[in-house]
Design an enzyme around this catalytic site. Structure first.
Site, PDB file in Angstrom:
ATOM      1  N   SER A   1      -0.603   1.834  -4.054  1.00 38.66           N
ATOM      2  CA  SER A   1      -0.079   0.872  -5.012  1.00 38.66           C
ATOM      3  C   SER A   1       0.650  -0.291  -4.342  1.00 38.66           C
ATOM      4  O   SER A   1       0.019  -1.152  -3.760  1.00 38.66           O
ATOM      5  CB  SER A   1       0.808   1.591  -6.018  1.00 38.66           C
ATOM      6  OG  SER A   1       0.871   0.872  -7.218  1.00 38.66           O
TER       7      SER A   1
ATOM      8  N   ASP B   1      -5.197 -10.247   4.270  1.00 36.57           N
ATOM      9  CA  ASP B   1      -5.866 -11.438   3.740  1.00 36.57           C
ATOM     10  C   ASP B   1      -5.307 -12.737   4.334  1.00 36.57           C
ATOM     11  O   ASP B   1      -6.040 -13.718   4.493  1.00 36.57           O
ATOM     12  CB  ASP B   1      -5.752 -11.472   2.218  1.00 36.57           C
ATOM     13  CG  ASP B   1      -6.560 -10.366   1.556  1.00 36.57           C
ATOM     14  OD1 ASP B   1      -7.477  -9.831   2.213  1.00 36.57           O
ATOM     15  OD2 ASP B   1      -6.262 -10.027   0.396  1.00 36.57           O
TER      16      ASP B   1
ATOM     17  N   LYS C   1      -5.094   2.976  -5.663  1.00 32.55           N
ATOM     18  CA  LYS C   1      -4.632   2.818  -7.050  1.00 32.55           C
ATOM     19  C   LYS C   1      -4.287   1.353  -7.278  1.00 32.55           C
ATOM     20  O   LYS C   1      -3.282   0.849  -6.815  1.00 32.55           O
ATOM     21  CB  LYS C   1      -3.418   3.679  -7.350  1.00 32.55           C
ATOM     22  CG  LYS C   1      -2.999   3.530  -8.821  1.00 32.55           C
ATOM     23  CD  LYS C   1      -1.880   4.430  -9.230  1.00 32.55           C
ATOM     24  CE  LYS C   1      -1.620   4.304 -10.735  1.00 32.55           C
ATOM     25  NZ  LYS C   1      -1.262   2.945 -11.176  1.00 32.55           N
TER      26      LYS C   1
END
Length: 709
Positions: free
Chosen positions: A485, A496, A510
């Protein structure tokens, strides 16, 4: 309104959800039950008006606000039917083929039943289940009353243990044979675990009688909750109905984080299995419980141990919970046992609340020598993404938060002149979304940190608004399968933005957001949004894939979002950023080659790979022998293989080999582990070496470019 993103912690969200509830009874008509009627004993189990209204509310909420908004039609009806049958009889050991043939005329009608508030078919199937279960328990008791020694363990016969897709028994005679083998298997497991015949007989008779007694206490609410959850969880595994009783214990029943011992549990057929340990919780600090262990007994302090095999999860929760400072004893079958080894240990744990300070981020220094030079790397371990909301709202200037603590630790480590930083997110189950966003902001210039796509298709962009990065030095992030999470949001953003090398194992996966909506009767947790990385990739199902992968220390087919039924898929949306060229890409092949060369012979990495391979090999076995001689020989072979793995590791580390596998219990005083030096943590040390490899390759390229000029 309460929003939850992690496995256990609330988050603050930008907007609220307004949900209109259906409070009108829409001409409910009783169904004509055509399945074989249950006996009069269960006739008292009938749906009441509150449950009917609640079911209509659930239908309307899912229709309007679930993320996917799938239609409630015949295809959904078939899913509900399959889910309900699997929930009631996961091992296909109670119903017969005849029962299924009678139930199947309803297979494509549950959509109509639910839309009309007709709960009778769900109750009718449950009553047949109760009747079959009662019959099976009585049959098992009848076998045991003849005595354990009446079973012949010299006969060559096998039991199919993986029964998820087994054929349904044709009739009661086939069920009798299956249950004779099941009882025989239970006896044999306990015999091999060292129990005497009389003790085995007493234990199993008591177990089955207790299950019969609890069966007779079944309430209409138990039936309603099971049936509505079969419906709700056909949408996704995190959409769930909570009965009024369970709604009062939201923290336990929503996240299964047990108050008192700090363990995340789930049902696994007839067992209760440990999924994860809460960082700094009593169970984790005991060092005697691990993920995938099975809890088979619970005792209060010095009272008699209560056998809990076959109990519902919420019933086991009630036994484990208790006043702070009191002691609970757990009988545990370790996950490290061979699949058919029921040898258990007893662990005594003092219940206590998990203190925020104990979950706080902490630092250490990793000293490594590489290429003839000494290096210092800072390590920041983050067990959870925490924020003391209470102190913050009270205006306390010293409130604790992950970002504030990490910022302070970064300052201290930079003062110690470290050559780079490793952020350790292993076993971090998530927490505050706000903290995941703010922590990301310490390492990037301002910009988006995570995207949240809502059920209406709108994408909210959460961003770091602070200009400039607080720490600009070399960075690696270490994750594993239990990093979930909020951990995945941070690790994904670091990947990224090409801000850090991500190393370790594929994360949990999740990537959905839930909200809890009160009903007229109980509550509904439903999935209303999905997280996306700034690259547009979802964290759902797939998680974060590291740049450099380590061997998994748990079976990813058993643990993780992708292991859950009806888990929502991975997908992608439009990216929120166009990052600069990836500085790691030119070096990844060489970094992987160096990593593999180092770890191919590293005893810790070899042990992890070989242990998981053995576990997976054993779990793929679908049948077991009920011949005692063969079973003991097989058990000995498995234990010898486990012992060989353990001793290979010990010898490589200069430790004394074991004569046999050790099994600790409460009678063996637990010696508190000495603080492990960062250098002795193989995964952490390797993460540091990968970061140093990158720095060395980067320097070499820079020198080559400089000389070329």
């Amino acid at each position: 309104m309460r929003y939850y993103t992690a496995l256990r912690r609330p988050l603050e969200f930008k907007r609220s959800l307004t949900v209109g509830l259906v409070a009108l009874l829409l001409g409910v008509q009783a169904a004509t039950a055509t399945a074989k009627p249950a006996g009069n004993q269960w006739d008292y189990l009938q749906p009441d008006r509150d449950q009917v209204i609640a079911s209509l509310n659930v239908v309307e909420l899912l229709k309007r606000h679930h993320y996917n908004k799938p239609p409630l039609n015949d295809a959904r009806s078939a899913k509900i039917f399959d889910s309900y049958i699997k929930m009631l009889d996961p091992s296909r050991s109670y119903f017969t083929a005849g029962d299924l043939a009678e139930f199947k005329e309803w297979r494509n009608q549950f959509d109509d039943f639910l839309k009309n508030g007709n709960l009778e078919p769900g109750f009718a199937i449950y009553k047949v289940h109760l009747e079959r279960l009662q019959s099976r328990l009585q049959y098992a008791l009848g076998l045991l009353e003849k005595g354990v020694d009446s079973f012949d363990f010299t006969v060559d016969e096998e039991l199919l243990v993986d029964r998820e897709n087994a054929a349904w028994s044709k009739d009661e005679r086939e069920l009798d044979d299956l249950w004779r083998k099941r009882v025989k298997d239970e006896i044999l497991r306990l015999k091999i675990a060292g129990k005497e015949s009389k003790a085995i007989e007493e234990l199993l008779i008591k177990r089955y009688k207790n299950q019969l007694s609890r069966l007779e206490q079944t309430r209409g609410e138990d039936v309603f909750q099971a049936y509505i959850n079969a419906f709700a969880q056909s949408y996704d595994p995190h959409t769930q109905y909570l009965s009024p009783d369970n709604a009062e214990n939201f923290d336990i029943n929503m996240s299964l984080s047990l108050e008192g011992i700090g363990a995340v549990l789930q049902s696994d057929n007839e067992y209760v299995k440990v999924v994860r340990l809460v960082p700094a919780g009593p169970a984790e600090k005991s060092k005697q419980i691990a993920p995938a262990d099975k809890i088979v007994g619970v005792g209060q302090n010095n009272e008699e141990m209560v056998d809990v095999i076959g109990w519902r999860l919420d019933e086991v929760v009630k036994l484990i919970r208790g006043p702070k400072g009191s002691v609970v004893r757990l009988e545990v079958v370790p996950a490290s046992n061979a699949p058919n080894d029921q040898s258990s240990k007893t662990v005594a744990i003092t219940r206590e609340a998990v203190k925020l300070e104990e979950q706080a981020a902490k630092k250490s220094v990793l000293n490594l020598q590489q290429d003839g030079r000494d290096y210092k790397l800072g390590v920041i371990e983050i067990p959870a993404f925490y924020l003391d909301f209470k102190a913050l709202r009270a205006g306390d200037k010293d409130y604790k938060s992950t970002t504030r603590d990490v910022k302070k630790l970064l300052t201290e480590l930079e003062q110690e002149k470290v050559d780079g930083i490793v952020i350790d997110l292993r076993n971090n189950g998530g927490g505050s979304l706000q903290e995941a966003t703010e922590l990301t902001g310490l390492f990037i210039d301002k910009g988006p940190t995570v995207l949240v796509r809502n059920s209406d298709g709108r994408v909210d962009v959460l961003a770091d608004e602070q200009q400039g990065a607080f720490y600009k030095g070399p960075l690696a992030v270490l994750v594993n399968r239990l990093s979930a999470s909020a951990s995945e949001i941070f690790a994904g953003a670091m990947q990224d933005y090409h801000r850090a090398l991500i190393v370790g194992g594929q994360t949990f996966g999740k990537g959905t957001v839930q909200t809890v909506q009160p009903l007229n009767h109980g509550e509904l947790k439903l999935t209303l949004a999905k997280f996306y990385r700034v690259s547009g990739q979802s964290t759902q199902h797939q998680g974060v894939i590291p740049d450099i992968s380590y061997p998994a220390d748990v079976d990813t087919k058993e643990i993780g979002e992708s292991a859950l039924p009806e888990a929502m898929p991975w997908d992608s949306i439009r990216a929120a950023i166009s990052p600069d060229m990836n500085p790691f890409k030119p070096f990844l092949a060489e970094l992987k080659a160096r990593h593999e060369a180092r770890t191919n012979e590293n005893p810790d990495f070899v042990f992890t790979r070989d242990r998981l391979a053995l576990t997976q090999e054993l779990t793929h076995e679908t049948t077991i022998s009920l011949n005692e001689e063969k079973r003991r020989a097989q058990q000995e072979l498995i234990e010898n293989r486990q012992l060989t793995l353990e001793n290979t590791l010990r010898k490589a580390k200069g430790e004394e080999p074991l004569a046999k596998l050790e099994r600790e219990d409460e009678t063996t005083p637990h010696i508190e582990d000495k603080k492990i030096k960062p250098e002795d943590d193989a995964y952490l040390s390797e993460s540091g070496r990968i970061l140093l490899d990158y720095l060395g390759l980067q320097d070499a390229m820079a020198k080559t470019s400089s000389n070329g000029r």
